[in-house]
Design a protein around this motif. Structure first.
Motif, short mmCIF file in Angstrom:
data_model
loop_
_atom_site.label_atom_id
_atom_site.label_comp_id
_atom_site.label_asym_id
_atom_site.label_seq_id
_atom_site.Cartn_x
_atom_site.Cartn_y
_atom_site.Cartn_z
N LYS A 41 -22.30 7.80 -9.38
CA LYS A 41 -23.06 7.13 -10.44
C LYS A 41 -24.50 6.82 -10.02
CE LYS A 41 -21.72 2.37 -9.25
NZ LYS A 41 -21.12 1.12 -9.75
N TYR A 42 -24.78 6.95 -8.73
CA TYR A 42 -26.12 6.61 -8.22
C TYR A 42 -27.03 7.83 -8.25
CZ TYR A 42 -23.72 2.47 -6.43
OH TYR A 42 -22.97 1.32 -6.32
N ASP A 43 -28.31 7.60 -8.54
CA ASP A 43 -29.25 8.71 -8.51
C ASP A 43 -29.96 8.84 -7.16
OD1 ASP A 43 -30.89 6.51 -8.67
OD2 ASP A 43 -31.71 7.00 -10.64
N GLN A 44 -29.82 7.82 -6.30
CA GLN A 44 -30.38 7.88 -4.97
C GLN A 44 -29.41 7.26 -3.96
OE1 GLN A 44 -34.92 7.44 -4.76
NE2 GLN A 44 -34.40 6.06 -6.43
N ILE A 45 -29.20 7.95 -2.84
CA ILE A 45 -28.36 7.47 -1.75
C ILE A 45 -29.23 7.33 -0.51
CG2 ILE A 45 -26.32 7.90 -0.32
CD1 ILE A 45 -25.64 7.57 -3.26
N ILE A 46 -29.17 6.16 0.13
CA ILE A 46 -29.99 5.91 1.31
C ILE A 46 -29.11 5.51 2.49
CG2 ILE A 46 -31.83 4.50 2.31
CD1 ILE A 46 -32.89 4.12 -0.56
N TYR A 47 -29.23 6.25 3.58
CA TYR A 47 -28.64 5.83 4.86
C TYR A 47 -29.69 4.95 5.53
CZ TYR A 47 -25.41 9.75 4.10
OH TYR A 47 -24.47 10.63 3.59
N TRP A 48 -29.36 3.67 5.70
CA TRP A 48 -30.37 2.70 6.14
C TRP A 48 -30.13 2.27 7.60
CZ3 TRP A 48 -34.76 0.91 3.81
CH2 TRP A 48 -35.35 -0.24 4.33
N GLY A 49 -30.92 2.82 8.50
CA GLY A 49 -30.98 2.33 9.86
C GLY A 49 -29.87 2.71 10.82
N ASP A 50 -30.17 2.54 12.08
CA ASP A 50 -29.28 2.68 13.23
C ASP A 50 -28.93 4.14 13.51
OD1 ASP A 50 -28.43 1.10 15.29
OD2 ASP A 50 -26.51 0.63 14.43
N VAL A 160 -36.22 0.09 10.87
CA VAL A 160 -36.27 -0.64 9.62
C VAL A 160 -36.07 -2.15 9.82
CG1 VAL A 160 -35.64 1.27 8.10
CG2 VAL A 160 -33.83 -0.08 9.21
N SER A 161 -35.59 -2.56 10.98
CA SER A 161 -35.49 -4.01 11.27
C SER A 161 -36.85 -4.67 11.27
CB SER A 161 -34.81 -4.24 12.62
OG SER A 161 -33.49 -3.74 12.63
N SER A 162 -37.89 -3.88 11.48
CA SER A 162 -39.25 -4.44 11.49
C SER A 162 -39.66 -4.95 10.11
CB SER A 162 -40.26 -3.37 11.95
OG SER A 162 -40.33 -2.31 11.01
N LEU A 163 -38.95 -4.52 9.07
CA LEU A 163 -39.28 -4.95 7.70
C LEU A 163 -38.72 -6.31 7.36
CD1 LEU A 163 -38.53 -1.53 5.97
CD2 LEU A 163 -40.79 -2.49 6.43
N LEU A 164 -37.93 -6.89 8.26
CA LEU A 164 -37.31 -8.19 7.99
C LEU A 164 -38.36 -9.30 7.96
CD1 LEU A 164 -34.54 -9.64 7.67
CD2 LEU A 164 -34.61 -10.04 10.14
N GLN A 165 -38.32 -10.11 6.92
CA GLN A 165 -39.23 -11.24 6.77
C GLN A 165 -38.45 -12.53 7.08
OE1 GLN A 165 -42.56 -10.82 6.08
NE2 GLN A 165 -42.10 -8.63 6.19
N THR A 166 -38.88 -13.27 8.09
CA THR A 166 -38.14 -14.47 8.50
C THR A 166 -38.75 -15.76 7.99
OG1 THR A 166 -39.41 -14.70 10.55
CG2 THR A 166 -37.44 -13.30 10.61
#
Length: 349
Positions: A41-50, A160-166
């Motif tokens: 059902k998704y139009d985009q699949i993303i493998y995110w990190g690691d 992608v961990s660099s995108l984390l906002q703390t």
């Protein structure tokens, strides 16, 4: 958490999914998917990190976890399932479905690629995926050297961990201190304590230990900005520097603009340690122009010369606030470039 923040901040709807075990970490919820049918059902699949698309991870970590937690009985069967889901997923989805891999590491996959079937699956992954942004220079160079004709959609990125906002900001210290945490490079507790005490003695600064790898943080508090973890982040943000052998702790420190002195073991710089080999730490420091902030320990004991080099780096950090500035700027640049590249590949920029 970084992924959830990234998509939310860019007004992009996204469902977080996992293929194994946990469906929540802290209060972060995931959908558990076991079949391509769950994703049609998704139009985009993303493998995110690691290491998700790395055959080494698929054949070691993923396959071993699968045994006893599914109807698969052997590592070989589990590895085949991994290949179907992490390399050949596009075969089971509509051609119009976009597939991306952002922030993944491919170090150590060479041995698995010696198998013709695995190599063929990886070649399909390179051809079918619409954008592959790798997190380190080693992964980029490796794919380019092994698959030069199939790597047109492979890009150099960052973790992608660099995108984390703390939203954690340092306050003025009443008394300077440094934070230390070990657990990845087989440095004994006695050796770690001796090194820390030497730094305290030589520089006149106290040390605070944080157990970054304790289970409550790995699988609970850390991922939801629980109050206890916020205190840890505040402790790091207000420290003069952090001494560690832990890859993701280093990234979190960079996000907080806290200098890091890295440690790695020469004996762990090999493929046999899988996703926990120390090569990735060296590359991270090199990517932010920080090769002089990470130190190799050659044997079981930390020598006087190695201790002296580490103390000298710590002294420079304490006496020269501008000394680590280039690391923070490089980290910021890498992070901005990563965000822009992801949005561009997805057609939102």
């Amino acid at each position: 958490m970084a992924g959830k923040q990234f998509f939310s901040s860019n007004n992009l709807g996204a469902d977080l999914c996992v293929t194994q075990h946990r469906t929540h970490i802290g209060k972060l919820k995931f959908k558990r998917v076991r079949s391509a049918c769950d994703l049609k059902k998704y139009d985009q699949i993303i493998y995110w990190g690691d290491f998700q698309n790395n055959p080494m991870w698929g054949g070691r970590d993923f396959a071993r976890r699968e045994i006893g937690n599914s109807d698969l009985n052997t590592v070989e069967e589990a590895f085949e399932y991994w290949k179907e889901f992490y390399l050949e997923l596009g075969k089971q989805l509509p051609e119009s479905t976009k597939i991306y891999s952002f922030g993944n590491c491919f170090l150590g996959m060479n041995q698995k690629l010696e198998d013709p079937g695995t190599k063929k699956s990886f070649e399909y992954f390179l051809q079918r995926t619409d954008g592959i942004v790798v997190r380190d220079t080693g992964s980029y160079q490796l794919i380019k050297s092994l698959f030069s004709e199939l790597s047109q959609r492979v890009y150099q990125g960052y973790d992608v961990s660099s995108l984390l906002q703390t939203n954690t900001r340092p306050s003025k210290n009443k008394e300077p201190y440094f934070v230390w945490s070990f657990g990845r490079s087989d440095i004994s507790a006695d050796e770690a304590q001796r090194l820390v005490q030497n730094i305290e003695s030589k520089l006149g600064i106290k040390a605070i230990n944080i157990d970054w790898l304790k289970p409550e943080l790995l699988f609970g508090l850390r991922h939801f900005f629980h109050g206890a973890f916020k205190k840890i982040l505040n402790t790091i943000a207000n420290s003069s520097f952090v001494l560690t052998d832990i890859y993701h702790m280093t990234l979190n420190c960079y996000n907080l603009r806290t200098p890091v002195i890295g440690i790695y073991k020469e004996s762990r710089d090999t493929v046999q340690f899988g996703t926990l080999n120390d090569e990735k730490k060296k590359m991270l420091f090199e990517m932010v122009d920080g090769a002089d902030f990470i130190f190799r320990i050659h044997g079981d004991e930390i020598t006087a010369a190695e201790t002296e080099s580490i103390c000298k780096c710590a002294k420079n950090i304490l006496e020269r606030p501008d000394f680590p500035a280039r690391l923070f700027q490089a980290h910021k640049n890498r992070t901005n470039e990563l965000e822009n590249l992801i949005l561009e590949l997805m057609g939102f920029k």
